[in-house]
Design a protein around this motif. Structure first.
Motif, PDB file in Angstrom:
ATOM      1  N   TYR A 184       0.908  -1.326   0.063  1.00 26.29           N
ATOM      2  CA  TYR A 184      -0.011  -0.083   0.117  1.00 26.29           C
ATOM      3  C   TYR A 184       0.756   1.219  -0.046  1.00 26.29           C
ATOM      4  N   THR A 189       0.077  -2.136  -5.821  1.00 23.98           N
ATOM      5  CA  THR A 189      -1.092  -2.699  -5.748  1.00 23.98           C
ATOM      6  C   THR A 189      -1.256  -4.031  -6.156  1.00 23.98           C
ATOM      7  N   ASP A 190      -0.210  -4.742  -7.065  1.00 23.68           N
ATOM      8  CA  ASP A 190       0.001  -5.989  -7.418  1.00 23.68           C
ATOM      9  C   ASP A 190       0.464  -6.765  -6.015  1.00 23.68           C
ATOM     10  N   MET A 192       0.216  -6.048  -2.925  1.00 24.63           N
ATOM     11  CA  MET A 192      -0.800  -6.110  -1.915  1.00 24.63           C
ATOM     12  C   MET A 192      -1.759  -7.247  -2.355  1.00 24.63           C
ATOM     13  N   LEU A 193      -2.327  -7.341  -3.476  1.00 15.37           N
ATOM     14  CA  LEU A 193      -3.181  -8.411  -4.038  1.00 15.37           C
ATOM     15  C   LEU A 193      -2.725  -9.754  -3.933  1.00 15.37           C
ATOM     16  N   TYR A 194      -1.556 -10.014  -4.276  1.00 13.77           N
ATOM     17  CA  TYR A 194      -0.934 -11.404  -4.246  1.00 13.77           C
ATOM     18  C   TYR A 194      -0.887 -11.882  -2.560  1.00 13.77           C
ATOM     19  N   MET A 196      -2.832 -10.687  -0.368  1.00 20.18           N
ATOM     20  CA  MET A 196      -4.065 -11.006   0.256  1.00 20.18           C
ATOM     21  C   MET A 196      -4.410 -12.482  -0.520  1.00 20.18           C
ATOM     22  N   ILE A 197      -4.167 -12.657  -1.597  1.00 22.43           N
ATOM     23  CA  ILE A 197      -4.640 -14.236  -2.127  1.00 22.43           C
ATOM     24  C   ILE A 197      -3.955 -15.161  -1.310  1.00 22.43           C
TER      25      ILE A 197
END
Length: 220
Positions: A184, A189-190, A192-194, A196-197
């Protein structure tokens, strides 16, 4: 593996390790302290084996107070106590203190609810056969409530993972803190998304294992 994950692989592994330490300590505290408290809540309530309104009222009030305080505020409030207990209020070890306290309160209530689902006749039959309080607890109560206790511990553990994500406020680290600092705050963003996954996968696996075990040992 995506390049961004490869780039931060060592940091992610370290962050996951910190999360597992925090959650692991919380689970141990929940079982070793939360379960006995939940047991006393059940046994001391009105009409139960060790009915004692004062003990029940004290434990019930303490559990409700801890559970009603927003976790972030609880972390900040416990900083002096954490520093007194382990000598520092910063780091993964310090983060385990508020997590352990909320874990105890959280699981004790779920444990009490699981025991309330045990048919009253089972415990009455145990007492009629001359079973001691210890035998009633370990040979009847826990045996009959084992499925609910496991499912409750699984639910609690998932909550502990969620709580651990805010421990960056005391320098506790963990995967949530990593996602904020490297994802963040650095506009990745990518990444952070990974992360989260990864967390979703871990939680789903944990929930699957816990639910499966609870169903396997449920003999009702």
């Amino acid at each position: 593996m995506p390049d961004v994950l490869r780039q931060y692989q060592s940091e992610i592994v370290e962050a996951l390790g910190e999360t597992f330490v925090m959650v692991g300590v919380s689970v141990v505290a929940a079982v070793l302290i939360g379960l006995p408290i939940g047991t006393f809540l059940f046994l001391c309530r009105k009409g139960s084996l060790l009915e004692n309104k004062w003990v029940y009222s004290i434990l019930d009030t303490l559990v409700n107070i801890v559970r009603s305080i927003p976790f972030l505020l609880l972390v900040v409030f416990l900083i002096p106590f954490t520093r007194l207990l382990i000598g520092t209020a910063i780091g993964t070890a310090a983060a385990t203190v508020p997590l352990a306290i909320i874990a105890i309160a959280h699981y004790s209530r779920l444990a009490e609810q699981s025991m309330l689902d045990v048919p009253r006749g089972v415990l009455e039959a145990a007492v009629a056969m001359g079973a001691s309080v210890k035998d009633v607890i370990f040979k009847f109560l826990y045996v009959e409530a084992r499925s609910g206790l496991v499912f409750g511990l699984t639910t609690s553990t998932v909550s502990f993972i969620s709580y651990s994500t805010v421990m960056g406020i005391v320098g506790g680290g963990g995967i949530g803190d990593f996602a904020i600092r490297y994802g963040y705050q650095q506009f990745k963003t990518d990444l952070m998304l990974y992360v989260m996954i990864i967390m979703v996968i871990i939680v789903q696996l944990l929930q699957f294992v816990g639910t499966t075990v609870a169903r396997k040992i449920d003999k009702r």
